[in-house]
Scaffold this motif. Sequence first.
Motif, PDB file in Angstrom:
ATOM      1  N   ALA A  50       0.844  -1.197   0.000  1.00 31.07           N
ATOM      2  CA  ALA A  50       0.000   0.000   0.000  1.00 31.07           C
ATOM      3  C   ALA A  50       0.876   1.242   0.000  1.00 31.07           C
ATOM      4  N   VAL A  51       0.461   2.228  -0.772  1.00 31.82           N
ATOM      5  CA  VAL A  51       1.192   3.489  -0.843  1.00 31.82           C
ATOM      6  C   VAL A  51       0.591   4.429   0.188  1.00 31.82           C
ATOM      7  N   ARG A  52       1.416   4.864   1.119  1.00 30.70           N
ATOM      8  CA  ARG A  52       0.941   5.778   2.149  1.00 30.70           C
ATOM      9  C   ARG A  52       1.232   7.202   1.686  1.00 30.70           C
ATOM     10  N   PRO A  53       0.206   8.045   1.632  1.00 24.17           N
ATOM     11  CA  PRO A  53       0.446   9.427   1.177  1.00 24.17           C
ATOM     12  C   PRO A  53       1.290  10.190   2.200  1.00 24.17           C
ATOM     13  N   ARG A  54       2.223  10.985   1.672  1.00 24.55           N
ATOM     14  CA  ARG A  54       3.028  11.826   2.548  1.00 24.55           C
ATOM     15  C   ARG A  54       2.357  13.173   2.721  1.00 24.55           C
TER      16      ARG A  54
ATOM     17  N   GLU B 195      -3.197  16.649   0.699  1.00 17.97           N
ATOM     18  CA  GLU B 195      -3.950  16.548   1.947  1.00 17.97           C
ATOM     19  C   GLU B 195      -3.936  17.884   2.643  1.00 17.97           C
TER      20      GLU B 195
END
Length: 193
Positions: A182-186, A192
């Motif tokens: 899974a790609v975790r948003p930075r 965001e």
Amino acid sequence: MSGGPSAAALARGELPGRTPIMWRRNRSTAVPLACLAGALWPPLFVSLAILPPTRWLPHAGGVDWRILAIVVALIAVPVGVRILGREHDKTGKPATRLGVVWRFLVMGGVLAAGLQLLIATVMILMNAVASQSIGNALGSIETTVLIYGVAGLPFALLVGISHALWAGLCVAFIAFEKRPPAVRPRMGVLGEG
């Protein structure tokens, strides 16, 4: 470099078969291929090649048990994949290949025991009805329970669980593939707020 887990992965507690999985992208071809491969258990075909069956069709002597095992597997493996697919699509479980294999082992053991007990019950009823007296009926029931229940149940479980292990491995490796991480948003990179 070997395809197995490294010593560092084993030290972290990552066991083989514990990586997250998902359905293969070409599910419409992978699932039928997995079902067919799972139903075609190699030891049955080796035994059929070495000792050809003498009874192919149902008649007074019955059908060879290996032919029955193949027919049951051709029905049971797709049904098991369908049950597994519903569960996986609804809950995401089983999430690993090991989970797929364990579910097949449990379903295969229950199916083998249930079918053997059903066969024993049918044979008991047939022998009891064909008997000419109460004593004869009780003797045939006792013999049938000993042959099909006591002696036949461990053999049926051995064959059923072994076949289920093969089917589970086929489904786990043919119908499923490793899920990409899974790609975790930075923070701030994907907008965001």
